[in-house]
Design an enzyme around this catalytic site. Structure first.
Site, short mmCIF file in Angstrom:
data_model
loop_
_atom_site.label_atom_id
_atom_site.label_comp_id
_atom_site.label_asym_id
_atom_site.label_seq_id
_atom_site.Cartn_x
_atom_site.Cartn_y
_atom_site.Cartn_z
CD1 TRP A 1 -0.35 -5.69 -3.35
CD2 TRP A 1 0.20 -6.51 -0.99
NE1 TRP A 1 -0.01 -6.95 -2.99
CE2 TRP A 1 0.59 -7.22 -1.94
CE3 TRP A 1 0.16 -6.61 0.60
CZ2 TRP A 1 1.14 -8.54 -1.10
CZ3 TRP A 1 0.85 -7.76 0.88
CH2 TRP A 1 1.50 -8.24 -0.16
CD GLU B 1 10.70 -12.66 -8.00
OE1 GLU B 1 11.76 -12.45 -8.29
OE2 GLU B 1 10.66 -12.00 -6.86
CB CYS C 1 -0.99 0.12 1.39
SG CYS C 1 -1.70 -1.23 1.08
NE ARG D 1 4.55 2.32 -1.60
CZ ARG D 1 5.77 2.50 0.02
NH1 ARG D 1 7.00 2.21 -0.31
NH2 ARG D 1 4.74 2.36 0.71
CE LYS E 1 14.54 -11.30 -10.38
NZ LYS E 1 14.73 -11.43 -8.95
CD GLU F 1 16.94 -13.81 -7.25
OE1 GLU F 1 16.97 -14.07 -6.55
OE2 GLU F 1 17.40 -12.85 -8.50
CE LYS G 1 11.68 -3.63 -5.77
NZ LYS G 1 12.91 -4.43 -6.34
CG HIS H 1 19.31 -38.40 -4.51
ND1 HIS H 1 19.25 -40.18 -4.14
CD2 HIS H 1 20.25 -37.96 -3.97
CE1 HIS H 1 21.24 -39.90 -3.67
NE2 HIS H 1 21.78 -38.94 -4.16
CG ASN I 1 1.03 1.94 3.99
OD1 ASN I 1 0.01 1.79 3.37
ND2 ASN I 1 1.67 2.09 3.51
N GLY I 2 -0.01 -1.29 6.73
CA GLY I 2 -0.16 -2.38 7.63
C GLY I 2 -0.89 -2.96 8.07
C1 BG6 Z 1 9.50 -8.98 -2.39
C2 BG6 Z 1 10.10 -8.54 -4.00
O1 BG6 Z 1 8.81 -8.54 -2.21
O2 BG6 Z 1 10.67 -8.83 -1.57
C3 BG6 Z 1 11.63 -9.03 -4.17
O3 BG6 Z 1 9.30 -8.65 -4.95
C4 BG6 Z 1 12.09 -9.38 -3.10
O4 BG6 Z 1 11.93 -8.97 -4.84
C5 BG6 Z 1 11.99 -9.26 -1.41
O5 BG6 Z 1 13.45 -9.78 -3.24
C6 BG6 Z 1 12.96 -8.79 -0.79
O6 BG6 Z 1 12.58 -7.87 -0.52
P1 BG6 Z 1 14.21 -6.21 0.18
O7 BG6 Z 1 13.60 -5.21 -0.31
O8 BG6 Z 1 14.32 -6.95 1.58
O9 BG6 Z 1 15.51 -7.13 -0.60
#
Ligand code: BG6
Length: 584
Positions: A74, A468, A2, A27, A465, A461, A579, A484, A100-101
């Site tokens: 959000w 995501e 949010c 965000r 990716k 990673e 984000k 295994h 927010n929160g």
């Molecule tokens: C997720 C992001 O919400 O949080 C990822 O979409 C990120 O890209 C992860 O790796 C951790 O975020 P941060 O800001 O703590 O590195």
């Protein structure tokens, strides 16, 4: 996540609020709304969808008045509906709030308010705060006292901005970011500097348990205990204003393309030396992060152990609270976070500090909550990363971790960063092979990414990716683990990305590739050495073997991005993701 925006000044508030919310769209959100004060009335408009869509439908930016608040939501409590969108007004309509929160005790507060005759029109915890403020204000019509009384009743991590019908605006912060922008005869409130950076780069970062009152008398900041708080105005670095895509189609591809430069900017030597001193003094070392940042932590474990002979315990930030073993007293926790606002990382830091741990962090946002909690911070210096899926922040984190390790082992790695940067440029100079593979992956439902040794965290990673950005199910496999279990999954419908640079893992991983090929799966080989076992060979340059991790992730970032385009997802704002997840 949010976003909150507030404005009190001489100009029409609505356009400023809408523009600020658009600057924070990265965000992540699913609904939007604003409220302004006009002729001693609070006017409110809100809807489900993107800012531009809702604004086209109900003219958010036409609301009159030069005082207002806005929000993009959000969804946490309650479905994505107009009723649940913010702002929420109290029963009297004399107070409106954005938040927010999470308020953890909102059910209990809600039933108490219902017993006092309050009605509720949404499923949100936010509406509870609005009515609680109204109750406390009606009992004693003093804004400051009403806020003090209200925050004392709230449990959970939150920030909120509330507007009263006389035009007073209040912002309160408890473990969720809230920043005051100080303009000429105007004030802004936002959860992110991007909300007001176009208007002013003078900011006041509210501390936890602070609230700010903006009224005709100006600005006053208090603690939740009512004490007056001295504040200082800091300059926000202008680089955070640079959040335009330029001639790129998306922030994601822009940020992938910035890596030759961002790698060269990563970390400054003084900070790294201080960090190294901190690591050397550590009795017990832990390293943590979430998502991509945790994958960087796994690489750190490998580097420090192999090159600096230093044992470091990795722990997924969200797992620390459930870890069977406590953090030893007086340990050192290294926290990696691009945003510095991930609730899981902040929670891990809180737990570590309860055992007197010292906190060393690697962060992009230097004014973040994590920075405030740390005794030492190394900045990523990679500029704003808007795309939700971390890309340049990851290679900047790796670069800093290599620099730390190299100092710890007295230059045993001695990376040539100019060379690394030019190799990344070389990989980025031609996307055609990657685009071709992305087209073939379009209908694929399962992708596996296989790696050994230091390439296993890179495989994780890579899988992250792909999930995501393209929403394709992707899973990382340790090379030796294939037989295994996962080998049972190998058939002609499956694609396997094999991370196989020509280093000490090469022969074993090539053998594994043959085992997979024999079961009919398609193989995408990421390597500086060609092999007929690959159905697709993605060539990477040959480099000192310790540095392959930074190189080999680049083509996979591109593959995830182009797969997103093929699947017509939105690479910058993947569904359901944010984000920075600032709620646990
Ligand atoms: C997720 C992001 O919400 O949080 C990822 O979409 C990120 O890209 C992860 O790796 C951790 O975020 P941060 O800001 O703590 O590195």
């Amino acid at each position: 996540m949010c976003s909150i925006i507030g404005y009190r000044g001489k100009n029409s508030a609505a356009p400023i609020l809408v523009n600020g919310l658009q600057r924070m769209e990265y965000r992540g959100y699913d609904s939007v709304g604003i409220a302004t004060k006009s002729k001693n009335q609070i006017l409110l408009r809100k809807g489900v969808g993107k800012v531009v869509e809702v604004n086209n439908a109900i003219q958010l930016d036409k609301l009159p008045g030069n005082i207002g608040i806005g929000h993009t939501r959000w969804a946490t409590h309650g479905k994505v509906t107009e009723q649940n969108a913010h702002p929420h007004s109290s029963n009297s309509g004399k107070i409106a709030i954005v938040h927010n929160g999470i308020i953890e005790n909102f059910e209990e507060l809600k039933s108490n308010l219902q017993k006092k005759g309050f009605d509720f029109h949404s499923e949100t915890d936010t509406e509870v705060i609005a009515n609680l403020i109204q109750l406390n204000f009606d009992e004693a019509p003093d804004v400051k006292q009403a806020i003090i009384k209200t925050v004392a009743q709230l449990k959970g991590h939150y920030s909120f901005v509330v507007i009263f019908e006389d035009g007073t605006i209040v912002g309160a912060r408890f473990h969720e970011p809230l920043i005051v922008g100080v303009g000429k005869n105007s004030y802004y409130l936002s959860s992110d500097v991007l909300g007001f950076i176009e208007k002013t780069d003078d900011a006041i970062y509210l501390d936890n348990e602070d609230f700010v009152i903006l009224n005709d008398a100006g600005i006053h900041i208090f603690g939740f205990d009512g004490s007056s708080v001295k504040y200082q105005i800091t300059k926000v670095s202008k680089e955070f204003a640079d959040v335009y895509k330029g001639d790129y189609a998306h922030f994601t591809i822009k940020e992938i393309s910035e890596q030759p430069d961002s790698i060269l900017q990563a970390g400054n030597n003084d900070q790294i030396q201080q960090f190294v001193d901190g690591v050397k003094q550590a009795k017990n070392l832990y390293i943590t992060g979430s998502g991509t940042s945790y994958n960087a932590a796994e690489i750190a474990k490998y580097l420090m152990s192999k090159f600096a002979k230093i044992k470091i315990n990795t722990v997924i930030a969200s797992e620390l609270a459930f870890s069977p073993d406590d953090i030893e007293q007086n340990s050192t926790l290294v926290a990696i976070s691009q945003s510095g606002e991930s609730a899981d990382v902040l929670e891990a830091v809180k737990i570590a500090k309860e055992s007197n741990a010292s906190i060393l962090s690697i962060v992009n946002h230097l004014n973040s909550s994590l920075s405030q909690e740390s005794s030492l911070v190394i900045g990523l210096n990679c500029g704003p990363e808007i795309g939700v899926a971390a890309t340049k922040s990851f290679t900047s984190q790796l670069t800093i971790l290599y620099k730390i390790t190299d100092k710890l082992c007295n230059g045993c790695i001695n990376p040539d960063w100019e060379k690394v940067s030019s190799m990344v440029s070389q990989i980025l100079s031609n996307h055609s092979k990657i685009k071709e593979i992305a087209k073939d992956l379009k209908e694929v439902s399962d992708i596996y990414v296989l790696g050994r040794g230091i390439h296993l965290p890179i495989a994780r990673e890579a899988a992250l990716k792909l999930k995501e950005l393209s929403y394709i199910h992707a899973e990382a496999i340790a090379g030796g683990e294939l037989k295994h279990g996962p080998l049972a999954l190998m058939d002609s419908n499956v694609y396997v990305i094999i991370i196989n640079p020509n280093d000490s893992t090469y022969n074993d991983t090539l053998n594994t590739a043959h085992e997979i090929k024999a079961r009919g799966a398609k193989i995408i080989g990421i390597s500086d050495k060609e092999s007929d076992v690959y159905d697709y060979w993605v060539e990477i340059p040959t480099i000192d073997e310790s540095l392959y991790p930074i190189i080999e992730i680049i083509p996979i970032q591109l593959l995830a991005y182009y797969s997103a385009l093929e699947k017509k997802t939105n690479p910058d704002y993947p569904r359901n993701l944010a984000k920075s997840v600032t709620v646990k």
